[in-house]
Design an enzyme around this catalytic site. Structure first.
Site, PDB file in Angstrom:
ATOM      1  N   ASP A 101       0.832  -1.204   0.000  1.00 43.43           N
ATOM      2  CA  ASP A 101       0.000   0.000   0.000  1.00 43.43           C
ATOM      3  C   ASP A 101       0.869   1.258   0.000  1.00 43.43           C
ATOM      4  OD1 ASP A 101       0.878  -0.660   2.547  1.00 43.43           O
ATOM      5  OD2 ASP A 101      -1.022  -0.262   3.549  1.00 43.43           O
ATOM      6  N   ASP A 104       6.926   3.749   3.623  1.00 44.72           N
ATOM      7  CA  ASP A 104       7.191   4.901   4.483  1.00 44.72           C
ATOM      8  C   ASP A 104       8.679   4.846   4.869  1.00 44.72           C
ATOM      9  OD1 ASP A 104       6.372   7.125   6.041  1.00 44.72           O
ATOM     10  OD2 ASP A 104       6.087   5.872   7.796  1.00 44.72           O
ATOM     11  N   LYS A 132       6.522   7.339   0.004  1.00 42.79           N
ATOM     12  CA  LYS A 132       6.904   8.556   0.743  1.00 42.79           C
ATOM     13  C   LYS A 132       8.421   8.554   0.867  1.00 42.79           C
ATOM     14  CE  LYS A 132       3.548   8.415   4.343  1.00 42.79           C
ATOM     15  NZ  LYS A 132       3.221   8.641   5.783  1.00 42.79           N
ATOM     16  N   VAL A 154      -1.746   9.344   5.348  1.00 41.55           N
ATOM     17  CA  VAL A 154      -2.852   9.103   4.420  1.00 41.55           C
ATOM     18  C   VAL A 154      -3.745   7.957   4.885  1.00 41.55           C
ATOM     19  CG1 VAL A 154      -1.843  10.106   2.342  1.00 41.55           C
ATOM     20  CG2 VAL A 154      -1.241   7.780   2.975  1.00 41.55           C
TER      21      VAL A 154
END
Ligand code: IMP
Ligand code: MG
Length: 176
Positions: A101, A104, A132, A154
């Site tokens: 998904d 990070d 990100k 998010v």
């Protein structure tokens, strides 16, 4: 402010994501033409993205899921990754694409990638809906990226806050 009362603004619409899934699905289909791919979705965040993406893959496809949890302090993930649900598929000699998904810090994915690589797949790629890069601490790079985003928390399109909002058909973000 109570999270329920925060305004949920749209960052990426469902249509934008579907269009990107079509582009990346086409690319994956070309990259693996005539071969079989094993898509490995990371539970639970990747389910909606994986469902959209796989509709656009035309080569022979099998799917499986993995669930990893990384615990550190608070909302930060750590290098300490635990596999809560492993694959049912033997991936030795297979073309594997991990469907994520969001990347990070990259800690979770780095651990998954190393674990899967040790099982000697024919190839191992990573496809993420969101990236990100500004938050990266582990050396991990996706081969297929839906969208690069800035450092926002998010939600939606599979992504949660406290296990909620995964069902939103778009990507939104929480304002502080
Ligand atoms: P990482 O190990 O720091 O790359 O992140 C691991 C997981 O944290 C991701 O796969 C997501 O499940 C979750 N995560 C990271 N950033 C966000 C976010 O902005 N919203 C929701 N979940 C996130
Ligand atoms: Mg995840």
């Amino acid at each position: 402010m109570d999270v329920e009362k925060r305004q949920k603004k749209v960052l990426l619409t469902g249509e934008q994501i579907a269009r990107r899934a079509a582009e990346l699905g086409t690319q994956i289909s070309e990259d693996f033409k005539g071969e079989t791919v094993c898509l490995v979705g990371t539970l639970r965040g990747a389910v909606m993205w994986m469902a959209e993406l796989m509709k656009n893959i035309t080569c022979d496809t099998v799917i499986d899921f993995v669930m990893a949890s990384s615990y550190g302090s608070g909302t930060e993930s750590s290098g300490n990754v635990k596999i809560k649900k492993d694959l049912d598929t033997d991936i030795a000699g297979k073309n594997v694409i991990i469907i994520e998904d969001i990347i990070d810090t990259g800690n979770t994915l780095a651990a998954l990638r190393d674990l899967f690589a040790s099982r000697r797949p024919r190839s191992l790629k990573i496809c993420t809906l969101l990236d990100k890069p500004s938050r990266r601490t582990a050396a991990v790079k996706a081969d297929y990226v839906g969208f690069e985003i800035e450092n926002l928390f998010v939600i939606g399109y599979g992504l949660d806050y406290d296990q909620k909002y995964r069902n939103l058909p778009y990507v939104s973000y929480l304002e502080d």
